[in-house]
Write a protein that holds these residues in place. Structure first.
Motif, short mmCIF file in Angstrom:
data_model
loop_
_atom_site.label_atom_id
_atom_site.label_comp_id
_atom_site.label_asym_id
_atom_site.label_seq_id
_atom_site.Cartn_x
_atom_site.Cartn_y
_atom_site.Cartn_z
N ASP A 61 39.46 30.73 41.57
CA ASP A 61 38.36 31.45 40.91
C ASP A 61 37.03 31.29 41.65
N ALA A 62 37.04 30.60 42.78
CA ALA A 62 35.81 30.39 43.53
C ALA A 62 35.51 31.58 44.43
N LEU A 63 34.23 31.74 44.74
CA LEU A 63 33.81 32.76 45.70
C LEU A 63 33.79 32.12 47.08
N ASP A 106 21.32 35.70 45.18
CA ASP A 106 21.63 35.41 43.79
C ASP A 106 22.25 36.64 43.11
N THR A 107 21.69 37.80 43.36
CA THR A 107 22.22 39.05 42.78
C THR A 107 23.64 39.31 43.28
N PHE A 156 30.85 37.44 40.41
CA PHE A 156 31.47 36.76 39.28
C PHE A 156 31.57 37.69 38.07
N GLU A 157 30.64 38.59 37.90
CA GLU A 157 30.74 39.56 36.83
C GLU A 157 31.94 40.48 37.03
N GLU A 187 37.55 42.09 35.75
CA GLU A 187 38.93 42.25 36.24
C GLU A 187 39.89 41.37 35.45
N ALA A 188 39.47 40.16 35.12
CA ALA A 188 40.33 39.24 34.36
C ALA A 188 40.58 39.75 32.95
#
Length: 364
Positions: free
Chosen positions: A107-109, A348-349, A355-356, A361-362
């Motif tokens: 789940d990490a970027l 930041d954006t 993550f949004e 998707e989840a």
């Protein structure tokens, strides 16, 4: 969110042109609430030439330049929400990237942050078996510190899911006008390490004008120039630590930016020294490259030279009042449009948007 950032060095600018970039961006990101750990190898004698101690806005882990220490450092990526591998770490870069992808949570970027995109892309073009070809398919985001559309298009062609430039900028708390320093008194100064991709351009844009202007004083800073034959009116300083950059930039009548050949050819790649000099209120002369006007206005906030003859002509006619006016205009522009606070807002954006999307998707 927690960021594990693996780069060349945060603590030392010695043979490490990305130090100012890392410091400015990560400091600004920490002010936006990110918890950051920077992992750097003890390589190239950088720890013997530290410019700063570990700051209060970022934890720093220095690991030995050994395979076992690299594996241990890479395993810490499992604790992070965002895992960043910068280009040019300087010790086992390919092994480090593979280890980080392995240890990063699902789940990490995962981010490949390229601080020398022209060189990286040249490697990919010239080597179809380069490990990065395969690893790019597993990385969620590529960020670069320059390059514009040509870099974006090429990274996507090589399989990057997303590529976004995050340009160099100014940290006004670090780079700002100071009193002049007699150590750096001269007509024209250049600060840059000796690199194969830059040396011929230094000869053309700096040493040839020095030969043509025997009555003016030139100052050369940076590592590696010790055995380089220099004209009599050129003095070599050696490595200039970041704590002296403001005085180095503000004291001469003008300072020179010389891009590496790959950066100049690609364009849209302003070096950190461009913003350091502008932040100190210096009159900056730069070699010509596409995209300059996105950052500073030629003729008003920066002077542009096509070759050494242009540099010599600029220096023949440049008066101290005009030099100071150009420096003042550059300072106003970078404070208004090109600070690391602004760059961090963009990063930041980008991170939050990722993550949004993953949350949506989840849920589907």
């Amino acid at each position: 969110m927690k960021i594990a950032f693996y780069g060349s060095s945060l603590l030392s600018s010695y043979w490490n042109g990305a130090a100012t970039y890392y410091r400015g961006l990560l400091k600004a990101l920490s002010h936006r609430g990110y918890e950051i750990i920077f992992y750097e190898p003890d390589a190239f004698d950088r720890q013997k030439h530290k410019d700063i101690e570990a700051p209060d806005w970022c934890d720093v882990v220095v690991y030995e330049a050994t395979p076992d220490a690299l594996k241990q450092a890479a395993s810490c990526a499992a604790q992070a929400d965002i895992v960043v591998k910068a280009s040019g770490v300087g010790f086992e870069d390919e092994a480090l990237l593979r280890a980080l992808i392995h240890h990063a949570r699902s789940d990490a970027l995962t981010v490949f942050w390229d601080v020398d995109a022209p060189a990286t892309l040249a490697d990919l073009r010239n080597d179809p078996d380069h490990p990065l070809h395969e690893e790019l398919k597993k990385i969620r985001l590529v960020l670069t510190y320059g390059g514009g559309d040509p870099v974006i298009w090429e990274y996507r062609a090589f399989g990057a899911a997303e590529c976004i430039p995050i340009y160099n900028a100014l940290d006004p708390e670090t780079h700002h006008p100071v009193a002049e320093d007699s150590r750096f008194a001269c007509d024209l100064a250049f600060l840059g390490n000796r690199l194969p991709d830059r040396e011929a351009r230094v000869e053309s844009f700096f040493l040839e004008p020095a030969c043509a202007l025997a009555d003016q004083r030139f100052l050369l800073g940076g590592s590696g120039w010790g055995d380089k034959p220099l004209p009599a009116n050129v003095s070599w300083l050696g490595h200039v630590g970041t704590r002296d950059h403001n005085a180095f930039n503000v004291t001469p009548k003008a300072v020179l930016n010389i891009s590496r050949e790959s950066m100049a050819s690609n364009g849209f790649s302003p070096a950190t020294r461009v913003f350091e000099a502008a932040g100190a209120g210096a009159c900056l002369i730069t070699d010509a490259w596409e995209g300059i006007e996105l950052f500073l206005t030629p003729g008003e906030e920066i002077l542009v030279a096509r070759d050494g003859a242009d540099v010599a002509e600029i220096m023949r006619t440049l008066t101290p009042p005009r030099a100071k006016a150009i420096g003042a205009a550059a300072l106003r522009r970078v404070l208004a449009e090109h600070t690391y606070t602004m760059r961090a807002e963009l990063v930041d954006t980008i991170f939050k948007a990722h993550f949004e999307r993953r949350t949506v998707e989840a849920a589907e």
